[in-house]
Design a protein around this motif. Sequence first.
Motif, mmCIF file in Angstrom:
data_model
loop_
_atom_site.group_PDB
_atom_site.id
_atom_site.type_symbol
_atom_site.label_atom_id
_atom_site.label_comp_id
_atom_site.label_asym_id
_atom_site.label_seq_id
_atom_site.Cartn_x
_atom_site.Cartn_y
_atom_site.Cartn_z
ATOM 1 N N GLY A 113 -0.609 -11.036 0.725
ATOM 2 C CA GLY A 113 -1.729 -11.011 -0.206
ATOM 3 C C GLY A 113 -2.502 -9.705 -0.121
ATOM 4 N N LEU A 114 -2.587 -9.203 1.129
ATOM 5 C CA LEU A 114 -3.339 -7.971 1.352
ATOM 6 C C LEU A 114 -2.704 -6.782 0.625
ATOM 7 N N ILE A 115 -1.360 -6.782 0.603
ATOM 8 C CA ILE A 115 -0.663 -5.668 -0.051
ATOM 9 C C ILE A 115 -1.109 -5.536 -1.500
ATOM 10 N N ALA A 116 -1.231 -6.682 -2.164
ATOM 11 C CA ALA A 116 -1.550 -6.634 -3.594
ATOM 12 C C ALA A 116 -3.047 -6.677 -3.869
ATOM 13 N N ASN A 117 -3.816 -7.244 -2.958
ATOM 14 C CA ASN A 117 -5.228 -7.444 -3.280
ATOM 15 C C ASN A 117 -6.192 -6.670 -2.400
ATOM 16 N N GLY A 118 -5.669 -6.028 -1.346
ATOM 17 C CA GLY A 118 -6.552 -5.301 -0.457
ATOM 18 C C GLY A 118 -6.909 -3.920 -0.982
ATOM 19 N N GLN A 119 -7.683 -3.222 -0.172
ATOM 20 C CA GLN A 119 -8.095 -1.867 -0.551
ATOM 21 C C GLN A 119 -7.906 -0.917 0.618
ATOM 22 N N ILE A 120 -7.632 0.322 0.299
ATOM 23 C CA ILE A 120 -7.638 1.378 1.310
ATOM 24 C C ILE A 120 -8.565 2.470 0.800
ATOM 25 N N LEU A 121 -9.509 2.885 1.627
ATOM 26 C CA LEU A 121 -10.497 3.899 1.232
ATOM 27 C C LEU A 121 -11.210 3.501 -0.055
ATOM 28 N N GLY A 122 -11.438 2.203 -0.222
ATOM 29 C CA GLY A 122 -12.196 1.746 -1.371
ATOM 30 C C GLY A 122 -11.431 1.713 -2.684
ATOM 31 N N ILE A 123 -10.140 1.982 -2.603
ATOM 32 C CA ILE A 123 -9.338 1.924 -3.829
ATOM 33 C C ILE A 123 -8.286 0.837 -3.674
ATOM 34 N N ASP A 124 -8.083 0.053 -4.742
ATOM 35 C CA ASP A 124 -7.129 -1.065 -4.674
ATOM 36 C C ASP A 124 -5.738 -0.579 -4.270
ATOM 37 N N ASN A 125 -5.107 -1.369 -3.391
ATOM 38 C CA ASN A 125 -3.770 -1.013 -2.931
ATOM 39 C C ASN A 125 -2.773 -0.832 -4.079
ATOM 40 N N LEU A 126 -2.888 -1.705 -5.076
ATOM 41 C CA LEU A 126 -1.938 -1.626 -6.193
ATOM 42 C C LEU A 126 -2.010 -0.258 -6.860
ATOM 43 N N ILE A 127 -3.234 0.263 -6.951
ATOM 44 C CA ILE A 127 -3.405 1.580 -7.574
ATOM 45 C C ILE A 127 -2.774 2.658 -6.698
ATOM 46 N N TRP A 128 -2.989 2.533 -5.379
ATOM 47 C CA TRP A 128 -2.318 3.465 -4.468
ATOM 48 C C TRP A 128 -0.810 3.417 -4.670
ATOM 49 N N ILE A 129 -0.289 2.193 -4.672
ATOM 50 C CA ILE A 129 1.171 2.019 -4.745
ATOM 51 C C ILE A 129 1.731 2.693 -5.997
ATOM 52 N N VAL A 130 1.095 2.440 -7.134
ATOM 53 C CA VAL A 130 1.677 2.961 -8.378
ATOM 54 C C VAL A 130 1.509 4.481 -8.456
ATOM 55 N N PHE A 131 0.367 4.993 -7.942
ATOM 56 C CA PHE A 131 0.191 6.451 -7.994
ATOM 57 C C PHE A 131 1.151 7.154 -7.046
ATOM 58 N N ILE A 132 1.297 6.603 -5.833
ATOM 59 C CA ILE A 132 2.248 7.202 -4.891
ATOM 60 C C ILE A 132 3.665 7.090 -5.446
ATOM 61 N N GLY A 133 3.928 5.951 -6.073
ATOM 62 C CA GLY A 133 5.246 5.763 -6.695
ATOM 63 C C GLY A 133 5.522 6.842 -7.725
ATOM 64 N N PHE A 134 4.549 7.103 -8.595
ATOM 65 C CA PHE A 134 4.737 8.132 -9.625
ATOM 66 C C PHE A 134 4.877 9.513 -9.000
ATOM 67 N N ALA A 135 4.090 9.758 -7.928
ATOM 68 C CA ALA A 135 4.163 11.075 -7.281
ATOM 69 C C ALA A 135 5.548 11.298 -6.683
ATOM 70 N N ILE A 136 6.057 10.281 -5.981
ATOM 71 C CA ILE A 136 7.398 10.401 -5.400
ATOM 72 C C ILE A 136 8.426 10.586 -6.508
ATOM 73 N N ALA A 137 8.277 9.782 -7.570
ATOM 74 C CA ALA A 137 9.234 9.863 -8.683
ATOM 75 C C ALA A 137 9.229 11.249 -9.309
ATOM 76 N N ALA A 138 8.017 11.831 -9.447
ATOM 77 C CA ALA A 138 7.926 13.168 -10.044
ATOM 78 C C ALA A 138 8.626 14.194 -9.163
ATOM 79 N N ILE A 139 8.459 14.056 -7.843
ATOM 80 C CA ILE A 139 9.124 14.987 -6.928
ATOM 81 C C ILE A 139 10.640 14.819 -7.014
#
Lengths: 318, 330
Positions: free
Chosen positions: B166-192
């Motif tokens: 539940g934490l993976i999808a609903n938690g936060q890191i540095l005040g930003i939702d994990n899901l947002i981290w996941i998708v942004f990191i995903g796009f960054a890796i994909a772009a690289i």
Amino acid sequence: MSTGLMARTGHDSPMALLRAQSVYVAFAALIVIDLIFTPGFRNVFVIRNLLFEAAPVILVTLGQSLAIGTRGIDLSVGSTMGLAAAVMALALPGGSWLAVAAGVGAGLVVGMINGGLIAALDINPLISSLALLVAARGTAEALLDGSRVSLPTGGLFDALGIGAVWIVPTVAIIALAIAGLVAFLVRTTMFGRYVLFIGANKAAAMIAGIKVRRTLLLVYAASGVLAGLAGVFAAARLGASDPNYIGVNYELDAIAAAVIGGTPLSGGRISILGGVFGVLLLQVLGASFIMNDINFSYAQILKAVFIVGALYLQRAGG
Amino acid sequence: MSVSGTSAAVRAEGAAPERRARLIALIQSRGAIGVLLLATIVASLRFPFFPTVANFENIGTAASFLGLVAIGQTFVIILGGFDLSVGSLIGLGSVLAAYALPYGWWAALLVPALAGGAVGLVDGLLIARAGMAPFIVTLAALLGVRGIALVLAKNSLVIATPGVFGLIANGQILGIDNLIWIVFIGFAIAAIVLNRTRYGVAVFAIGGNEEAARMLGVPVARIKVLTYVVSGTLAGLSGALLAAHLSSGISTAGQGEELKSIAAAVIGGVLLTGGVGTMAGALSGVLLLGLIENVIDQIGNLSSYYQNLASGVFLLIAVLIQTVLTRRRR
């Protein structure tokens, strides 16, 4: 009744012949299996109901076959059905005939927009019809505010919704008559030649002076009209216009039926009779699972296998 | 006539059209980002509810499921194909996550991802090895995978999601939702991956000209299969995250996401003809669609049915502009 640009060479191998007729073989086999194993399949009501369900799918498959024949695709047909049913419900105060005309007219409008985008602006058919899939469904829901509107009983809607000559519903007779007309158009008219020529080689068709744009516009307009009529049929059968329900995923069934029936996505070849039997095959398949009390979801899995199998055979056929 | 004079004249003549072509290419690849910024500014000025941190987080988390799928779809479209199976894979992924959760949170992520990858593998093999059309193969997968999901769970499976899953999808890191981290990191890796690796080069090469790529020694079939595996894996993972987010495995989840992901990519300047596109563009497309839905959702007097209408019209306008620009470029 498969019509290609090339003349049949006449020395097809038995395997190739079987391949070309695979949809009919599969249909016959399924019917035989059902007659033996499925309880109640012989019931007249079952067959009548099957044909009621098949009629709108046949209509959208006809338009889809034309679009695929030009090497295009029409993803908007399902949503167009929903929009046609919604417009029909709004036009009910003007009488049932006017309402039906308005529904078909809505289909024509969607088809013209789609065709205009594809023909005049060279937009990829997949994308223009995808946009219309989304937009037409949204319009249908917005028009009726997402709720179901009952159709009046009696008169025209009963004739379409429950009218039948023995086991053959009126709507099925109309759909098959239109299928015959489309088959005639494809096989014998210049329009049909143009459709196949564009599908086989669009650039060559343009150079040859064929009116590519006008033909494409006609094809997608026809697909829209047929989808409009299909929406009217589906609503009449349901006894209501339901913008969230009518026509959902019909575009997928239509594409599947056309491909299974021997109209390849690569264009230049259309099999109307094959498409009709493709629809019947998919309908009977679904009914067989329901009547044997098997989870309908299995039918969906088998449908997927059928599509891949049909395509694999076509590929092997070259 | 001196040689240098001629070439200077040619350069002067050629400069203007070349600059124009480059400008058009820039609009095509980066236009969506500009439109996204513009739309954000307009929406912020026009609607007081819009420019709040909470609302931006809403848009981000809602768009993250589509975002993951859009990454795979972008790879596939640049390759010159389509993946219509991803929406159904979200449904299957969410159901499988619910079944696998009792074995651990890692199983609830791994099983859907592997299942998605397996479907992608079958799709890829049929497309690359058997030479079948991507459209119809993945259409069959759309139907078949949804069927499997419905067989596995007729109704939605409610799961308890305390702990890591539940934490993976609903938690936060540095005040930003994990899901947002996941998708942004995903796009960054994909772009690289897309721009800096040999795999990415191969994807562009195949999408641009498959025959030429083959002649240059690009392992076309292997790259194609791999790309569909990536797309399927991401879709399965998206379903798992959805299950974690909603605390339930829903077999009907993700319907229509395949079309939305294609729409997002196209809006973001990924050309359906293959060989052209950026991850930043696709991300902008995802966020633009999310922004439209968010705004229409919150305008009180507009029913949510207008979401579809607006998204469809928006897609059409984007494609119209793309088509006109592509023609100008030639």
